[in-house]
Design an enzyme around this catalytic site. Structure first.
Site, mmCIF file in Angstrom:
data_model
loop_
_atom_site.group_PDB
_atom_site.id
_atom_site.type_symbol
_atom_site.label_atom_id
_atom_site.label_comp_id
_atom_site.label_asym_id
_atom_site.label_seq_id
_atom_site.Cartn_x
_atom_site.Cartn_y
_atom_site.Cartn_z
ATOM 1 N N ARG A 53 1.958 -3.391 6.727
ATOM 2 C CA ARG A 53 1.330 -2.700 5.603
ATOM 3 C C ARG A 53 1.057 -3.735 4.524
ATOM 4 O O ARG A 53 1.438 -4.877 4.629
ATOM 5 C CB ARG A 53 2.172 -1.538 5.092
ATOM 6 C CG ARG A 53 3.697 -1.614 5.160
ATOM 7 C CD ARG A 53 4.347 -2.607 4.258
ATOM 8 N NE ARG A 53 3.884 -2.530 2.884
ATOM 9 C CZ ARG A 53 3.934 -3.539 2.054
ATOM 10 N NH1 ARG A 53 4.421 -4.699 2.438
ATOM 11 N NH2 ARG A 53 3.496 -3.428 0.828
ATOM 12 N N GLY A 54 0.322 -3.296 3.521
ATOM 13 C CA GLY A 54 -0.113 -4.256 2.499
ATOM 14 C C GLY A 54 -1.570 -4.598 2.756
ATOM 15 O O GLY A 54 -1.928 -4.954 3.884
ATOM 16 N N ALA A 55 -2.403 -4.506 1.744
ATOM 17 C CA ALA A 55 -3.852 -4.616 1.945
ATOM 18 C C ALA A 55 -4.268 -5.860 2.730
ATOM 19 O O ALA A 55 -4.923 -5.756 3.769
ATOM 20 C CB ALA A 55 -4.557 -4.551 0.588
ATOM 21 N N ARG A 90 -6.439 3.516 7.942
ATOM 22 C CA ARG A 90 -6.010 3.798 6.567
ATOM 23 C C ARG A 90 -7.235 3.630 5.668
ATOM 24 O O ARG A 90 -7.975 2.661 5.806
ATOM 25 C CB ARG A 90 -4.875 2.867 6.120
ATOM 26 C CG ARG A 90 -3.577 3.077 6.890
ATOM 27 C CD ARG A 90 -2.434 2.269 6.306
ATOM 28 N NE ARG A 90 -1.975 2.823 5.029
ATOM 29 C CZ ARG A 90 -1.091 2.208 4.234
ATOM 30 N NH1 ARG A 90 -0.640 1.010 4.544
ATOM 31 N NH2 ARG A 90 -0.698 2.779 3.111
ATOM 32 N N GLN A 203 8.941 0.728 -0.825
ATOM 33 C CA GLN A 203 8.567 -0.650 -0.476
ATOM 34 C C GLN A 203 9.238 -1.650 -1.413
ATOM 35 O O GLN A 203 9.545 -2.767 -1.025
ATOM 36 C CB GLN A 203 7.040 -0.846 -0.553
ATOM 37 C CG GLN A 203 6.250 -0.182 0.557
ATOM 38 C CD GLN A 203 5.726 1.168 0.186
ATOM 39 O OE1 GLN A 203 6.399 1.940 -0.516
ATOM 40 N NE2 GLN A 203 4.529 1.526 0.661
ATOM 41 N N ASP A 244 -4.904 -2.627 -3.768
ATOM 42 C CA ASP A 244 -5.549 -2.339 -2.484
ATOM 43 C C ASP A 244 -7.061 -2.315 -2.607
ATOM 44 O O ASP A 244 -7.757 -2.341 -1.577
ATOM 45 C CB ASP A 244 -5.035 -0.999 -1.949
ATOM 46 C CG ASP A 244 -3.541 -1.067 -1.693
ATOM 47 O OD1 ASP A 244 -2.764 -0.962 -2.668
ATOM 48 O OD2 ASP A 244 -3.148 -1.284 -0.537
ATOM 49 N N ASN A 254 -3.953 0.963 -6.645
ATOM 50 C CA ASN A 254 -2.698 0.409 -6.125
ATOM 51 C C ASN A 254 -1.730 1.538 -5.837
ATOM 52 O O ASN A 254 -2.035 2.717 -6.049
ATOM 53 C CB ASN A 254 -2.104 -0.586 -7.147
ATOM 54 C CG ASN A 254 -1.026 -1.450 -6.519
ATOM 55 O OD1 ASN A 254 -1.200 -1.991 -5.432
ATOM 56 N ND2 ASN A 254 0.100 -1.571 -7.194
ATOM 57 N N LYS A 255 -0.558 1.182 -5.337
ATOM 58 C CA LYS A 255 0.448 2.171 -4.961
ATOM 59 C C LYS A 255 0.686 3.197 -6.077
ATOM 60 O O LYS A 255 0.738 2.842 -7.248
ATOM 61 C CB LYS A 255 1.758 1.449 -4.645
ATOM 62 C CG LYS A 255 2.867 2.325 -4.148
ATOM 63 C CD LYS A 255 2.509 3.146 -2.927
ATOM 64 C CE LYS A 255 1.941 2.292 -1.825
ATOM 65 N NZ LYS A 255 1.209 3.062 -0.784
HETATM 66 C C1 LIG Z 1 -0.924 -7.317 -1.645
HETATM 67 S S1 LIG Z 1 -1.540 -5.729 -1.518
HETATM 68 C C2 LIG Z 1 -0.086 -4.785 -1.437
HETATM 69 C C3 LIG Z 1 -0.339 -3.348 -1.773
HETATM 70 O O1 LIG Z 1 -0.331 -2.555 -0.580
HETATM 71 C C4 LIG Z 1 0.686 -1.592 -0.716
HETATM 72 O O2 LIG Z 1 0.393 -0.388 -0.112
HETATM 73 P P1 LIG Z 1 1.084 -0.007 1.310
HETATM 74 O O3 LIG Z 1 2.502 -0.473 1.252
HETATM 75 O O4 LIG Z 1 0.927 1.498 1.356
HETATM 76 O O5 LIG Z 1 0.256 -0.725 2.345
HETATM 77 C C5 LIG Z 1 0.832 -1.413 -2.206
HETATM 78 O O6 LIG Z 1 -0.231 -0.648 -2.737
HETATM 79 C C6 LIG Z 1 0.762 -2.837 -2.645
HETATM 80 O O7 LIG Z 1 0.525 -3.068 -3.987
#
Ligand SMILES: CSC[C@H]1O[C@H](OP(=O)(O)O)[C@H](O)[C@@H]1O
Length: 369
Positions: A53-55, A90, A203, A244, A254-255
C-alpha cells in the site's frame, strides 16, 4: 531501509529475474513476512488487500504486475485486460493510473515478442526512479527542517507530526514524508516524530512507528485526535504528510483525517507540508473535493481490530456492536489554502497551478494533449 542489520526495499525483483518480492505489510508490526508475486493476479490481489500500500508503491507494484502479465501472454488482449484489472484495484492514488498508463503507452506499439523484456525494464526503472525522487524529496525537506533547527537551542528537539504511513513502506524506498526525517536524523539533528495511529487500519501505529523504530528515530504514537492539542501547546514545529493525489491547483488528497490535521495546523500557525513525487500530481483535475474519487473500504476495518496477545498470538476482535452501520472513507481532501508547501523532488513549491506547471512543464504538456 534498515530492518535490524539488513536493508530492504518494499518491492524487488527476485533472483529468478521475473517474480516479484514484497513485504506483507498486513502482518507488521508483529511479523516481518515477505511474499513472492508470480502472476499479475497476485499483484492485483496484493494491491487490493493492502499487502502492499502507499501511492508510489502500488504504482510500482502495478508496473511489475503488467510485466508479469506480459511474461504470461504478451498479446494485445492480455495487455488491455491487465491494464483494466490493475487500474480497478484502488481508485484514489493517481500513481497507480500513472504507472499503468506509462507501461501501456510503452508496450502497445511494440511487437508482442518484445513486450516482456520492455515491461520488466520499465517497471524496474519506475522503481529506481521512485528511490531517486524520494531522495530528492528528502534533500528538499531537510532544508525546511534545518531552517527550524537553526531557530532552536543546540540539541533542542524538532517535533514533526505525521499522519498515516508515507514512509519507505509506502514507496520503493526512503518514503516521502519520512525521507527528510531520516536524512535529518542521520545528520545528527535532534528530531522527534508524533505518529498519528491513523484509524482504522493504523498505518501510523503499525507501520510508521515500526519503520522509525528500526531506524532509531525518536517517536511517540498518538491517538488521531491528539494532534490539535499538541499544536495548541507549541509541541509541533511542522506537519509533514504524504499524499495519494495532488490536483493542478494544489489540493491534496491523503489518508482520512489529514484535512482535520491541516485545519488544526492552520488554526495554530503550524507549517503544514505535503511530500510527494511528481507522479502523484494529477494535472487533469483542479478541484480535489469534487473531482477525486474517495475509496470506501470494508466495514470490517472499522468494526474489528487485530493485535497480538500477551503470549504472542495474533487475534482479531470486534469493537463495534453487531448490526451498527459503519462508514469507512479511506481518504479526504485538504484544500490548497491550508497547505504551506509541497515538497517535491524539484523543490518546495507553493500549492498552486503556476508553481506546479513551472516545476513540471513536461507533465502539464502531457496533460494538455
Ligand atoms: C507516500 S503516499 C502514502 C499514502 O498512501 C496511504 O494510503 P494507503 O495506506 O491507504 O495506501 C496514505 O494515504 C499515505 O499518506
Amino acid at each position: 531501509m534498515r530492518v535490524g542489520d539488513r536493508h530492504f526495499r518494499s518491492i524487488w525483483l527476485e533472483q529468478d529475474g521475473w517474480s516479484v518480492g514484497a513485504i506483507d505489510q498486513r502482518r507488521l508490526p508483529h511479523d516481518f513476512v515477505t511474499v513472492r508475486l508470480a502472476t499479475s493476479d497476485a499483484a492485483a490481489d496484493a494491491i487490493r488487500s493492502m499487502l502492499v500500500r502507499g501511492a508510489p508503491l502500488i504504482g510500482a507494484t502495478a508496473a511489475y504486475g503488467m510485466a508479469l502479465a506480459m511474461r504470461a501472454d504478451p498479446s494485445d488482449a492480455a495487455l488491455d485486460e491487465v491494464h483494466h484489472t490493475l487500474i480497478g484495484t484502488r481508485p484514489t492514488a493517481i500513481n497507480l493510473r500513472w504507472a499503468l498508463d506509462e507501461m501501456r503507452t510503452l508496450l502497445r506499439p511494440l511487437p508482442p515478442q518484445q513486450r516482456t523484456a520492455a515491461a520488466y525494464a520499465r517497471a524496474t526503472a519506475i522503481a529506481e526512479e521512485d528511490i531517486a525522487i524520494n531522495q530528492g524529496i528528502g534533500r528538499n525537506g531537510l532544508e525546511l527542517i534545518e531552517k527550524i533547527a537553526a531557530t532552536k537551542k543546540q540539541g533542542e528537539r524538532i517535533n514533526v507530526l505525521t499522519h498515516c504511513n508515507a514512509g519507505w513502506l509506502a514507496t520503493v524506498d526512503w518514503g516521502t514524508a519520512t525521507a527528510p526525517v531520516y536524512l535529518a536524523h542521520d545528520r545528527g539533528h535532534s528530531i522527534h516524530v508524533w505518529v498519528d495511529e491513523t484509524r482504522p487500519r493504523n498505518q501510523g501505529a503499525s507501520l510508521t512507528a515500526w519503520e522509525l523504530g528500526h531506524h532509531g528515530v525518536p517517536h511517540t504514537v498518538i491517538p488521531d485526535n491528539t494532534g490539535g492539542h499538541l499544536m495548541q501547546h507549541g509541541m509541533v514545529d511542522l506537519v509533514i504528510v504524504g499524499t495519494d493525489r495532488v490536483t493542478a491547483d494544489g489540493d491534496v488528497c491523503n489518508k482520512i483525517g489529514t484535512y482535520l490535521k491541516a485545519l488544526a495546523a492552520y488554526d495554530n500557525g503550524v507549517p503544514f507540508y505535503v511530500a510527494l513525487p511528481s507522479p502523484t500530481i494529477d494535472f487533469s483535475v483542479a478541484d480535489g473535493v469534487r473531482e477525486i474519487p474517495i475509496e470506501q473500504r470494508g466495514a470490517e476495518e472499522v468494526t474489528h481490530m487485530t493485535g497480538q496477545t500477551a503470549d504472542g498470538r495474533i487475534e482479531t476482535v470486534r469493537i463495534v456492536p453487531d448490526g451498527s452501520p459503519v462508514a469507512n472513507y479511506g481518504f479526504d481532501v485538504t484544500p490548497a489554502r491550508l497547505v504551506t508547501g509541497l515538497i517535491t523532488e524539484r523543490g518546495v513549491l507553493k500549492p498552486d497551478r503556476a508553481a506546479l506547471a513551472a516545476a513540471f512543464p513536461e507533465r502539464t504538456a502531457a496533460a494538455a494533449e
